[in-house]
Write a protein that holds these residues in place. Structure first.
Motif, PDB file in Angstrom:
ATOM      1  N   THR A  59      -9.765 -39.614 -26.604  1.00  0.00           N
ATOM      2  CA  THR A  59     -11.061 -40.268 -26.690  1.00  0.00           C
ATOM      3  C   THR A  59     -10.805 -41.738 -26.402  1.00  0.00           C
ATOM      4  N   TYR A  97     -12.936 -45.407 -25.649  1.00  0.00           N
ATOM      5  CA  TYR A  97     -14.185 -46.150 -25.561  1.00  0.00           C
ATOM      6  C   TYR A  97     -14.096 -47.093 -24.363  1.00  0.00           C
ATOM      7  N   GLY A 143      -5.853 -50.752 -28.374  1.00  0.00           N
ATOM      8  CA  GLY A 143      -6.455 -49.906 -29.386  1.00  0.00           C
ATOM      9  C   GLY A 143      -5.457 -49.057 -30.152  1.00  0.00           C
ATOM     10  N   SER A 168     -10.588 -48.810 -24.432  1.00  0.00           N
ATOM     11  CA  SER A 168      -9.876 -48.991 -25.695  1.00  0.00           C
ATOM     12  C   SER A 168      -9.587 -47.614 -26.283  1.00  0.00           C
ATOM     13  N   TRP A 169      -8.349 -47.394 -26.683  1.00  0.00           N
ATOM     14  CA  TRP A 169      -7.902 -46.121 -27.234  1.00  0.00           C
ATOM     15  C   TRP A 169      -8.609 -45.823 -28.551  1.00  0.00           C
ATOM     16  N   ALA A 170      -9.053 -44.565 -28.726  1.00  0.00           N
ATOM     17  CA  ALA A 170      -9.671 -44.156 -29.979  1.00  0.00           C
ATOM     18  C   ALA A 170      -8.936 -42.977 -30.620  1.00  0.00           C
TER      19      ALA A 170
END
Length: 112
Positions: free
Chosen positions: A69, A71, A25, A83-85
């Protein structure tokens, strides 16, 4: 540059516990920016109450000073399909596990 990040959160009793890793991500510019921030908060020791083990892969520890954050699909004993946000401006000391929707049996294990 890092391959993935080791993630943690605070239990209701204030203990900092491992919740998983995230390695997808990130854009290349995000990785560079984040690596520079991580380089400024390195630590010799793990911040976790019970440090996770990753076999022969070395872990590079940092102070728990950033809030992310991430997901994810579900939380079993760790985050599943994370997954990186991005980073948030939240206070790291207030980053708890309440928002993870953890099953009660798993939450009991984390509190031990």
């Amino acid at each position: 540059m890092f391959g993935s990040l080791i993630l943690g959160g605070h239990t209701p009793t204030g203990e900092f516990v491992y919740v998983g890793t995230v390695g997808t991500g990130f854009s290349t510019p995000q990785r560079r920016m984040l690596q520079a921030r991580l380089d400024g908060i390195t630590s010799e020791a793990s911040p976790f109450a019970s440090p996770p083990r990753f076999g022969s892969t070395p872990a590079y520890w940092v102070e728990p000073a950033l809030v992310a954050t991430v997901y994810y699909r579900e939380f079993t004993t760790t985050l599943r399909h994370p997954s990186w946000a991005g980073l948030r401006g939240s206070d790291p000391g207030r980053c708890g596990l309440a928002g993870l929707n953890i099953r009660p049996d798993v939450e009991r294990r984390l509190r031990r």
